[in-house]
Design a protein around this motif. Structure first.
Motif, PDB file in Angstrom:
ATOM      1  N   GLN A 375      43.466   6.865   8.953  1.00 43.83           N
ATOM      2  CA  GLN A 375      44.061   7.435  10.161  1.00 43.83           C
ATOM      3  C   GLN A 375      43.659   8.902  10.322  1.00 43.83           C
ATOM      4  OE1 GLN A 375      48.250   6.679  10.327  1.00 43.83           O
ATOM      5  NE2 GLN A 375      48.565   7.838  12.202  1.00 43.83           N
ATOM      6  N   ARG A 376      43.656   9.630   9.223  1.00 41.84           N
ATOM      7  CA  ARG A 376      43.237  11.032   9.280  1.00 41.84           C
ATOM      8  C   ARG A 376      41.797  11.153   9.763  1.00 41.84           C
ATOM      9  NH1 ARG A 376      42.665  14.367   3.741  1.00 41.84           N
ATOM     10  NH2 ARG A 376      40.878  12.958   3.615  1.00 41.84           N
ATOM     11  N   ALA A 377      40.957  10.223   9.337  1.00 44.04           N
ATOM     12  CA  ALA A 377      39.537  10.291   9.677  1.00 44.04           C
ATOM     13  C   ALA A 377      39.276  10.084  11.172  1.00 44.04           C
ATOM     14  CB  ALA A 377      38.757   9.251   8.863  1.00 44.04           C
ATOM     15  N   VAL A 378      40.130   9.310  11.853  1.00 45.23           N
ATOM     16  CA  VAL A 378      39.860   9.006  13.258  1.00 45.23           C
ATOM     17  C   VAL A 378      40.633   9.900  14.218  1.00 45.23           C
ATOM     18  CG1 VAL A 378      39.274   6.616  12.743  1.00 45.23           C
ATOM     19  CG2 VAL A 378      41.631   7.181  13.386  1.00 45.23           C
ATOM     20  N   LEU A 379      41.659  10.626  13.715  1.00 47.43           N
ATOM     21  CA  LEU A 379      42.418  11.505  14.606  1.00 47.43           C
ATOM     22  C   LEU A 379      41.604  12.755  14.930  1.00 47.43           C
ATOM     23  CD1 LEU A 379      46.035  11.414  13.125  1.00 47.43           C
ATOM     24  CD2 LEU A 379      45.323  10.563  15.365  1.00 47.43           C
ATOM     25  N   PRO A 380      41.555  13.160  16.197  1.00 48.16           N
ATOM     26  CA  PRO A 380      40.860  14.411  16.533  1.00 48.16           C
ATOM     27  C   PRO A 380      41.599  15.608  15.936  1.00 48.16           C
ATOM     28  CG  PRO A 380      42.021  13.518  18.446  1.00 48.16           C
ATOM     29  CD  PRO A 380      42.086  12.469  17.379  1.00 48.16           C
ATOM     30  N   GLN A 381      40.891  16.711  15.766  1.00 43.75           N
ATOM     31  CA  GLN A 381      41.470  17.891  15.119  1.00 43.75           C
ATOM     32  C   GLN A 381      42.721  18.384  15.822  1.00 43.75           C
ATOM     33  OE1 GLN A 381      40.778  19.445  12.266  1.00 43.75           O
ATOM     34  NE2 GLN A 381      39.247  17.866  11.806  1.00 43.75           N
ATOM     35  N   GLY A 382      42.767  18.266  17.126  1.00 49.40           N
ATOM     36  CA  GLY A 382      43.910  18.793  17.871  1.00 49.40           C
ATOM     37  C   GLY A 382      45.060  17.826  18.040  1.00 49.40           C
ATOM     38  N   SER A 383      44.987  16.657  17.420  1.00 52.62           N
ATOM     39  CA  SER A 383      46.044  15.661  17.607  1.00 52.62           C
ATOM     40  C   SER A 383      47.358  16.149  17.014  1.00 52.62           C
ATOM     41  CB  SER A 383      45.653  14.338  16.935  1.00 52.62           C
ATOM     42  OG  SER A 383      46.760  13.443  16.923  1.00 52.62           O
ATOM     43  N   PRO A 384      48.469  15.958  17.758  1.00 51.49           N
ATOM     44  CA  PRO A 384      49.772  16.366  17.216  1.00 51.49           C
ATOM     45  C   PRO A 384      50.208  15.525  16.023  1.00 51.49           C
ATOM     46  CG  PRO A 384      50.036  15.157  19.289  1.00 51.49           C
ATOM     47  CD  PRO A 384      48.572  15.424  19.126  1.00 51.49           C
ATOM     48  N   LEU A 385      49.520  14.424  15.758  1.00 46.79           N
ATOM     49  CA  LEU A 385      49.874  13.580  14.622  1.00 46.79           C
ATOM     50  C   LEU A 385      49.242  14.031  13.312  1.00 46.79           C
ATOM     51  CD1 LEU A 385      49.871   9.902  15.963  1.00 46.79           C
ATOM     52  CD2 LEU A 385      51.760  11.508  15.764  1.00 46.79           C
ATOM     53  N   ARG A 386      48.245  14.902  13.384  1.00 44.53           N
ATOM     54  CA  ARG A 386      47.556  15.312  12.154  1.00 44.53           C
ATOM     55  C   ARG A 386      48.496  15.944  11.128  1.00 44.53           C
ATOM     56  NH1 ARG A 386      42.188  14.852  11.579  1.00 44.53           N
ATOM     57  NH2 ARG A 386      42.203  16.315   9.846  1.00 44.53           N
ATOM     58  N   PRO A 387      49.419  16.852  11.513  1.00 46.91           N
ATOM     59  CA  PRO A 387      50.328  17.417  10.504  1.00 46.91           C
ATOM     60  C   PRO A 387      51.167  16.340   9.823  1.00 46.91           C
ATOM     61  CG  PRO A 387      50.362  18.749  12.496  1.00 46.91           C
ATOM     62  CD  PRO A 387      49.578  17.512  12.835  1.00 46.91           C
ATOM     63  N   LEU A 388      51.615  15.331  10.578  1.00 49.56           N
ATOM     64  CA  LEU A 388      52.384  14.247   9.969  1.00 49.56           C
ATOM     65  C   LEU A 388      51.543  13.482   8.963  1.00 49.56           C
ATOM     66  CD1 LEU A 388      54.831  12.273   9.832  1.00 49.56           C
ATOM     67  CD2 LEU A 388      53.728  11.005  11.683  1.00 49.56           C
ATOM     68  N   VAL A 389      50.316  13.146   9.331  1.00 48.10           N
ATOM     69  CA  VAL A 389      49.444  12.383   8.442  1.00 48.10           C
ATOM     70  C   VAL A 389      49.139  13.190   7.179  1.00 48.10           C
ATOM     71  CG1 VAL A 389      47.152  11.356   8.207  1.00 48.10           C
ATOM     72  CG2 VAL A 389      48.448  11.033  10.330  1.00 48.10           C
ATOM     73  N   LEU A 390      48.828  14.460   7.357  1.00 44.64           N
ATOM     74  CA  LEU A 390      48.531  15.304   6.196  1.00 44.64           C
ATOM     75  C   LEU A 390      49.751  15.432   5.290  1.00 44.64           C
ATOM     76  CD1 LEU A 390      46.423  18.103   7.944  1.00 44.64           C
ATOM     77  CD2 LEU A 390      45.591  16.219   6.537  1.00 44.64           C
ATOM     78  N   GLY A 391      50.939  15.516   5.897  1.00 47.31           N
ATOM     79  CA  GLY A 391      52.163  15.603   5.107  1.00 47.31           C
ATOM     80  C   GLY A 391      52.410  14.338   4.293  1.00 47.31           C
ATOM     81  N   GLN A 392      52.147  13.180   4.890  1.00 44.12           N
ATOM     82  CA  GLN A 392      52.339  11.917   4.173  1.00 44.12           C
ATOM     83  C   GLN A 392      51.322  11.762   3.044  1.00 44.12           C
ATOM     84  OE1 GLN A 392      54.816   9.688   4.456  1.00 44.12           O
ATOM     85  NE2 GLN A 392      55.749  11.120   5.895  1.00 44.12           N
ATOM     86  N   LEU A 393      50.095  12.203   3.276  1.00 45.83           N
ATOM     87  CA  LEU A 393      49.095  12.150   2.210  1.00 45.83           C
ATOM     88  C   LEU A 393      49.478  13.067   1.052  1.00 45.83           C
ATOM     89  CD1 LEU A 393      45.806  12.034   4.313  1.00 45.83           C
ATOM     90  CD2 LEU A 393      46.621  10.266   2.729  1.00 45.83           C
ATOM     91  N   ALA A 394      50.020  14.254   1.385  1.00 42.91           N
ATOM     92  CA  ALA A 394      50.465  15.168   0.328  1.00 42.91           C
ATOM     93  C   ALA A 394      51.621  14.543  -0.463  1.00 42.91           C
ATOM     94  CB  ALA A 394      50.897  16.501   0.942  1.00 42.91           C
ATOM     95  N   ARG A 395      52.538  13.857   0.237  1.00 37.61           N
ATOM     96  CA  ARG A 395      53.648  13.196  -0.441  1.00 37.61           C
ATOM     97  C   ARG A 395      53.127  12.141  -1.415  1.00 37.61           C
ATOM     98  NH1 ARG A 395      55.983   8.300   0.233  1.00 37.61           N
ATOM     99  NH2 ARG A 395      54.875   7.882   2.167  1.00 37.61           N
TER     100      ARG A 395
END
Length: 401
Positions: A375-395
């Protein structure tokens, strides 16, 4: 929608799907996917054209009287008819709520017609619950319309307006009009068949719902107008699922190997089968070999069929969770893993961020590290979902380490 009330879970899920699909909250209008030169032929050929005059008479006039809009879409979210007071229609043009526009939530953001299509159920969206800011002064109530023969989704009936439509009576009126349309379509079918020779009972049929359930929900139709629903025990659910997956039937020994983790006596299995036959009837459960002697439909079979046709989106929509998730029967475990992994692989290979978001927001996908990475790979850099995805990966990194 005030902060004190929060966001309804159903609406929050739609916002996630909208954001993952790339819809921008500041987008002004919805795209036109049926240009004028195509629209007329498309809607004249559509089954709902036969009941549109009825809908307009029943609901369209009521919409005009209360400064609202009635809209009818096809199953792709394209608005085929938009009716209302001319002044209100002009206001709706500013947000792209016009004939030929596409209001699927993947391109127009959270809205009642789009969500009704996505969920295949009645939906109301009030003001600020809309994803796009330009639509937040409007409210809408929508319900699906189904084909009376196939039960497939034909489209959606919607009422859109201001605060005056935010009352329970609006949804009741919309649903009643949709049911009238379905009844009229059914009457047409009966009328066409009136000259055909009458047939005897069409035979037994069973529908099994086992996805995300510990106990199968079984619907039976004997072909003579008698229908019923049963909730099977966990063991009977396992037996029926294994037989449903073996159209040619299974011997007692074969069924025992698939059903039990350890060796058991043949009498143990016979007792269970006798109880199940007593419950379902000998017409449904045959022996020598053991098999289902009825036309079968199952929710996991529908998922597999959509995957086979390449329709990953529909497969994921129908997937309510792993097959009999608490079963340890070897044959059930194997089938459960096959269905789950086939769908997971298809979602990942789709490279559709909204499908991946739907997967990771479900209980069975929340810890799927590979899917979060995809999901991180296909989301554009400006997507509002990127912080959520990055947070879940960190978890997950913390938990896995």
């Amino acid at each position: 929608m005030s902060s004190q009330r929060g966001v309804r879970a159903q609406v929050a899920d739609s916002w996630f799907r909208s954001a993952a699909a790339g819809v921008q909250a500041d987008l002004v209008d919805a795209p036109i996917t049926l240009p004028t030169d195509v629209l007329r032929d498309h809607r004249e050929a559509h089954p709902l054209s036969r009941v549109f005059p009825l809908l307009d008479d029943v609901l369209g006039q009521a919409a005009r009287d209360c400064d609202a809009i009635m809209a009818v879409s096809d199953s792709a979210g394209q608005l085929l008819w938009v009716c209302g007071h001319p002044q209100v229609l002009r206001q709706a043009e500013a947000i792209g709520f016009v004939e030929g526009a596409n209001w699927d939530e993947r391109v127009a953001g959270t809205n009642a017609p789009g969500m009704a299509l996505r969920l295949d159920e009645s939906v109301n969206i009030i003001g600020a619950e809309h994803f796009r800011r330009s639509v937040q002064r409007w409210s809408c109530a929508a319900t699906p319309i189904h084909d009376p023969q196939t039960h497939g989704l034909l489209g959606v009936l919607d009422i859109t307006g201001g605060d005056q439509i935010v009352v329970p009576q609006t949804m009741a009126m919309v649903r009643a009009a949709a049911r009238m349309a379905e009844a009229e379509l059914a009457r047409e079918v009966l009328s066409r068949r009136s000259g055909e020779p009458r047939h005897t009972a069409r035979g037994l049929s069973v529908v099994m719902e086992s996805l995300g359930r510990s106990e199968t929900l079984l619907s039976l139709d004997d072909g003579r107008g008698h229908q019923g629903t049963l909730r099977l025990s966990p063991r009977h659910s396992e037996i029926l699922l294994l037989l449903a997956s073996a159209p040619r039937g299974l011997s007692g020994d074969e069924l025992a190997v698939l059903l039990y983790e350890e060796d058991v006596s043949a009498s143990t299995l016979r007792v269970e089968l006798n109880r199940l036959r007593h419950l379902l009837g000998e017409d449904v459960l045959a022996s020598r070999p053991y098999r289902l002697a009825a036309e079968l439909a199952g929710d996991w079979l529908a998922v597999e069929a959509h995957l086979a046709s390449g329709d990953v989106r529909s497969a994921l929509r129908l997937y309510r969770g792993p097959l009999l998730p608490h079963s340890a029967a070897p044959g059930v475990v194997r089938l459960r893993d096959e269905v789950h992994e086939s769908l997971r692989r298809a979602v990942m290979q789709s490279r559709e961020a909204d499908l991946m978001s739907t997967w990771t927001r479900a209980s069975w996908g929340s810890d799927d590290y590979a899917m979060w990475l995809a999901q991180r790979a296909v989301l554009p850099q400006g997507s509002p979902l990127r912080p959520l995805v990055l947070g879940q990966l960190a978890r997950l990194d913390r938990e896995l380490s």
